[in-house]
Design a protein around this motif. Structure first.
Motif, mmCIF file in Angstrom:
data_model
loop_
_atom_site.group_PDB
_atom_site.id
_atom_site.type_symbol
_atom_site.label_atom_id
_atom_site.label_comp_id
_atom_site.label_asym_id
_atom_site.label_seq_id
_atom_site.Cartn_x
_atom_site.Cartn_y
_atom_site.Cartn_z
ATOM 1 N N LEU A 1 38.370 38.113 35.463
ATOM 2 C CA LEU A 1 39.631 38.246 34.737
ATOM 3 C C LEU A 1 40.521 37.052 35.050
ATOM 4 N N GLN B 1 40.872 45.214 29.892
ATOM 5 C CA GLN B 1 40.269 46.534 29.832
ATOM 6 C C GLN B 1 38.881 46.484 29.199
ATOM 7 N N ILE C 1 36.433 45.091 31.783
ATOM 8 C CA ILE C 1 36.195 46.052 32.856
ATOM 9 C C ILE C 1 35.272 47.173 32.389
ATOM 10 N N GLN C 2 35.405 47.575 31.139
ATOM 11 C CA GLN C 2 34.579 48.666 30.606
ATOM 12 C C GLN C 2 33.193 48.220 30.159
ATOM 13 N N ILE D 1 34.199 43.124 39.704
ATOM 14 C CA ILE D 1 35.304 42.436 39.056
ATOM 15 C C ILE D 1 35.932 41.405 39.991
ATOM 16 N N LEU E 1 45.559 45.151 37.612
ATOM 17 C CA LEU E 1 44.143 44.936 37.309
ATOM 18 C C LEU E 1 43.244 45.587 38.359
ATOM 19 N N THR E 2 43.690 45.621 39.595
ATOM 20 C CA THR E 2 42.927 46.319 40.631
ATOM 21 C C THR E 2 42.842 47.805 40.313
ATOM 22 N N ALA F 1 40.253 48.282 37.517
ATOM 23 C CA ALA F 1 38.881 48.096 37.998
ATOM 24 C C ALA F 1 38.452 49.261 38.881
ATOM 25 N N LYS G 1 34.511 50.057 39.905
ATOM 26 C CA LYS G 1 33.881 48.753 40.136
ATOM 27 C C LYS G 1 34.541 48.009 41.302
ATOM 28 N N VAL H 1 36.180 45.231 43.697
ATOM 29 C CA VAL H 1 37.202 44.263 43.322
ATOM 30 C C VAL H 1 37.230 43.097 44.308
#
Length: 333
Positions: free
Chosen positions: A14, A64, A67-68, A75, A87-88, A91, A96, A98
């Protein structure tokens, strides 16, 4: 060691800005059982260009959506600090692991929230304090732990830089000196590496106090910080950081004094350091730095996720550095 990913770490990144050109993301394809599969940036033209130049098969303009992506199982958040917490959370909610750029967040409170959401989701959280894995710093730690300079007495950080020309002229916006985005100025950007490295060497800093001010007037954030700190082991430390000095005064040096000797090194220079003892010629150590400077740390993350090793830089340790920086800059004068 617990295995969190079966066979291959498939990265989604990201915020593919400058840090992803050489320092970090390209290394993901050079490490065994690791692959960069998707990148994201809000600017479609820029993210598409990055993907094409680096041979990445997928690109997105939505965090998003990346991440999906079911192919992505880890990530890397390479955005400025103001987006790290949000964003954390996304994720972690997707289950997932980080890996987040440094500084970990704008402030210690955000760091604690990041740790909490990852613990609740039972996903690991790593921070890009990659100097913990560079060979010459690993060697320094080995020497310190082996008593090469005796009992550690004091640590002293000296960091002085001239004002960056584009900041002086105010010709270009720089998020690194915008506290709303970065948490602070160049102190947060650069001193974070130094303070984290000392945490790696000596453990947690339990007390810290300092003064911060802005003397150059080129931007809003602090450009001068002085302070002192105490490690849980009883070691005492001091630091001076000035980002509006003259060229003659420029300096990047950390000095570690022990009962039997001294170690000196630059945080941001070559892979070199000097070990000295009384009445003896200094010993100079040198290691080549990797082309992709984050590669050793990313490799440790991959090994950690595959149950084959341990990463030295986590959300817990990264949050400690944010706490120290806040303590050192609490008193603005």
């Amino acid at each position: 060691m617990k295995k969190l990913i079966d066979s291959e770490v498939r990265w989604g990144v990201l915020g593919v800005g400058n840090v992803c050109e050489v320092k970090s993301a390209p290394a993901m394809n050079l490490i065994p059982n690791s692959k960069l599969v998707a990148v994201m940036r809000r600017d479609e033209a820029k993210v598409k260009d990055y993907a094409q130049r680096h041979g990445v098969s997928k690109w997105y303009t939505s965090a998003q959506d990346l991440i999906q992506d079911p192919e992505v199982n880890a990530i890397y958040i390479a955005t400025p600090p103001n987006a790290h917490l949000e964003l954390t959370k996304l994720a972690a909610e997707a289950g997932k692991p980080v890996y987040v750029e440094k500084p970990m967040a704008r402030n210690h409170a955000e760091c604690l929230q990041m740790i909490q959401v990852c613990e609740e989701a039972q996903v690991p959280l790593y921070v890009a304090y990659y100097r913990r894995a560079l060979p010459h710093f690993v060697k320094i730690k080995e020497l310190l732990d082996a008593g090469a300079i005796g009992e550690i007495r004091t640590v002293h950080i000296h960091m002085r830089q001239v004002l960056v020309p584009d900041i002086i002229a105010k010709m270009e916006y720089n998020w690194r000196v915008d506290p709303e985005i970065a948490g602070g100025g160049y102190f947060y950007d650069l001193a974070s590496h130094q303070l984290d490295l000392l945490d790696f060497f000596f453990g947690k800093i339990t007390q810290a106090s300092g003064f911060a001010t802005n003397q150059g007037g080129a931007y809003q954030a602090e450009d001068l910080v002085v302070g002192s700190f105490v490690f849980e082991r009883g070691i005492l430390g001091t630091g001076t950081w000035c980002f509006s000095t003259s060229q003659l005064a420029e300096k990047d040096e950390i000095i570690i004094d022990g009962s039997k000797g001294q170690i000196r090194f630059a945080t941001f220079g070559k892979g070199e350091f000097t070990l000295s003892h009384d009445f003896e010629e200094p010993l100079h150590f040198s290691n080549d730095l990797p082309k992709h400077i984050q590669q050793p740390l990313i490799q440790s993350i991959v090994q950690d996720l595959l149950g084959e090793g341990t990463c030295p830089s986590t959300g817990i340790s990264g949050a400690r550095t944010n706490w120290v920086m806040e303590e050192l800059t609490k008193k603005m004068v």
